[in-house]
Design an enzyme around this catalytic site. Sequence first.
Site, PDB file in Angstrom:
ATOM      1  N   GLU A  34      -0.468   6.751  12.637  1.00  0.00           N
ATOM      2  CA  GLU A  34      -1.806   6.201  12.860  1.00  0.00           C
ATOM      3  C   GLU A  34      -1.791   4.707  13.153  1.00  0.00           C
ATOM      4  O   GLU A  34      -2.590   4.222  13.964  1.00  0.00           O
ATOM      5  CB  GLU A  34      -2.672   6.489  11.626  1.00  0.00           C
ATOM      6  N   ASP A  35      -0.883   3.976  12.517  1.00  0.00           N
ATOM      7  CA  ASP A  35      -0.958   2.512  12.563  1.00  0.00           C
ATOM      8  C   ASP A  35       0.202   1.813  13.264  1.00  0.00           C
ATOM      9  O   ASP A  35       0.208   0.584  13.347  1.00  0.00           O
ATOM     10  CB  ASP A  35      -1.041   1.950  11.135  1.00  0.00           C
TER      11      ASP A  35
ATOM     12  N   ASP B  30      -3.447   8.559  -1.530  1.00  0.00           N
ATOM     13  CA  ASP B  30      -3.860   7.511  -0.592  1.00  0.00           C
ATOM     14  C   ASP B  30      -5.275   7.045  -0.901  1.00  0.00           C
ATOM     15  O   ASP B  30      -5.549   5.848  -0.976  1.00  0.00           O
ATOM     16  CB  ASP B  30      -3.761   8.048   0.839  1.00  0.00           C
TER      17      ASP B  30
ATOM     18  N   HIS C 158       3.010   7.974   5.537  1.00  0.00           N
ATOM     19  CA  HIS C 158       1.717   8.584   5.864  1.00  0.00           C
ATOM     20  C   HIS C 158       0.900   7.845   6.924  1.00  0.00           C
ATOM     21  O   HIS C 158       0.092   8.457   7.603  1.00  0.00           O
ATOM     22  CB  HIS C 158       0.886   8.835   4.589  1.00  0.00           C
ATOM     23  N   ASP C 159       1.099   6.563   7.103  1.00  0.00           N
ATOM     24  CA  ASP C 159       0.325   5.804   8.096  1.00  0.00           C
ATOM     25  C   ASP C 159       1.120   5.428   9.344  1.00  0.00           C
ATOM     26  O   ASP C 159       0.607   4.711  10.204  1.00  0.00           O
ATOM     27  CB  ASP C 159      -0.247   4.526   7.465  1.00  0.00           C
TER      28      ASP C 159
ATOM     29  N   HIS D 121       0.843  -1.204   0.000  1.00  0.00           N
ATOM     30  CA  HIS D 121       0.000   0.000   0.000  1.00  0.00           C
ATOM     31  C   HIS D 121       0.876   1.251   0.000  1.00  0.00           C
ATOM     32  O   HIS D 121       0.640   2.180  -0.779  1.00  0.00           O
ATOM     33  CB  HIS D 121      -0.937   0.015   1.210  1.00  0.00           C
TER      34      HIS D 121
END
Length: 180
Positions: free
Chosen positions: A69-70, A126, A65-66, A35
């Site tokens: 958050e992740d 995204d 980018h994640d 991804h």
Amino acid sequence: MDVQTAYQKTIIFATLKHLENNQTIADSELPYVIHLSNVAMEILIASHNTTHFDLLFATQVALLHDTLEDTNTSFEELEREFGIEIAEGVSALTKREDLPKEEKMIDSLNRISKLRKEVWAVKLADRITNLQKPPKSWDDLKRRKYKEEAKVILEKLKGGNDYLENRLKAKIEEYEQYLD
């Protein structure tokens, strides 16, 4: 630093962070780095179709980018490894956990809209990447909401990147095939 060196450093960092959680792409055994690299690929192609585009910055933000958050990555760690501007871009792309679910996306879009257009481009890229075949676990209502969110993203980030806006418009139309 050249883009290739930055890409390698950044994708290794992001991959290791997402591997700590054994994160995969939904409904698959594919590693999450796919991804991330797909979002970066959208950025790479967009850079060839966009004037005054900071590819080095945008590529690093795309690959990271994640991470806030992740993963267990902190803002301070991103700042230390990649600089304040990249950390701020990634932070804007991160939904805040302290907000109600229905406010998270708009809050993030508001924070993104205050930053450089390359951050806008990453959000567009995204969502383009995420408008593939939806996870099997999503019902029709969830798929419809996801499509509507994509329209909100497109509207809120209008003027950020013509190439990616056109790609997202096309993906939104294609996504119709997944709705009952």
